[in-house]
Write an enzyme that holds these catalytic residues in place. Sequence first.
Site: not given
Length: 80
Positions: A33-35, A37
């Site tokens: 989960a990147d920023s 997401a």
Amino acid sequence: MKSFPTVAKLLAERLEIDVDTIQPDTKLETLGADSLAVIELIFDLEDEFGIKLGDERPTLVVVQDIADIVDGLLANKPQS
């Protein structure tokens, strides 16, 4: 209200992963989960629960961090 099951479900849908792989202490980074997401997940949660998380983005490390914030907002939400 405990929001973890809904947070996990929405996160799994957003990241296209199996919901069973998500535990309260699972690190968001581990899930990929990147920023972006996480921001999209926040929008999903706001729609799902009818809450507003605000413009401040708290430090979110594990999935339970998100559920705790949602639970806090739901506890303070006026009943309709």
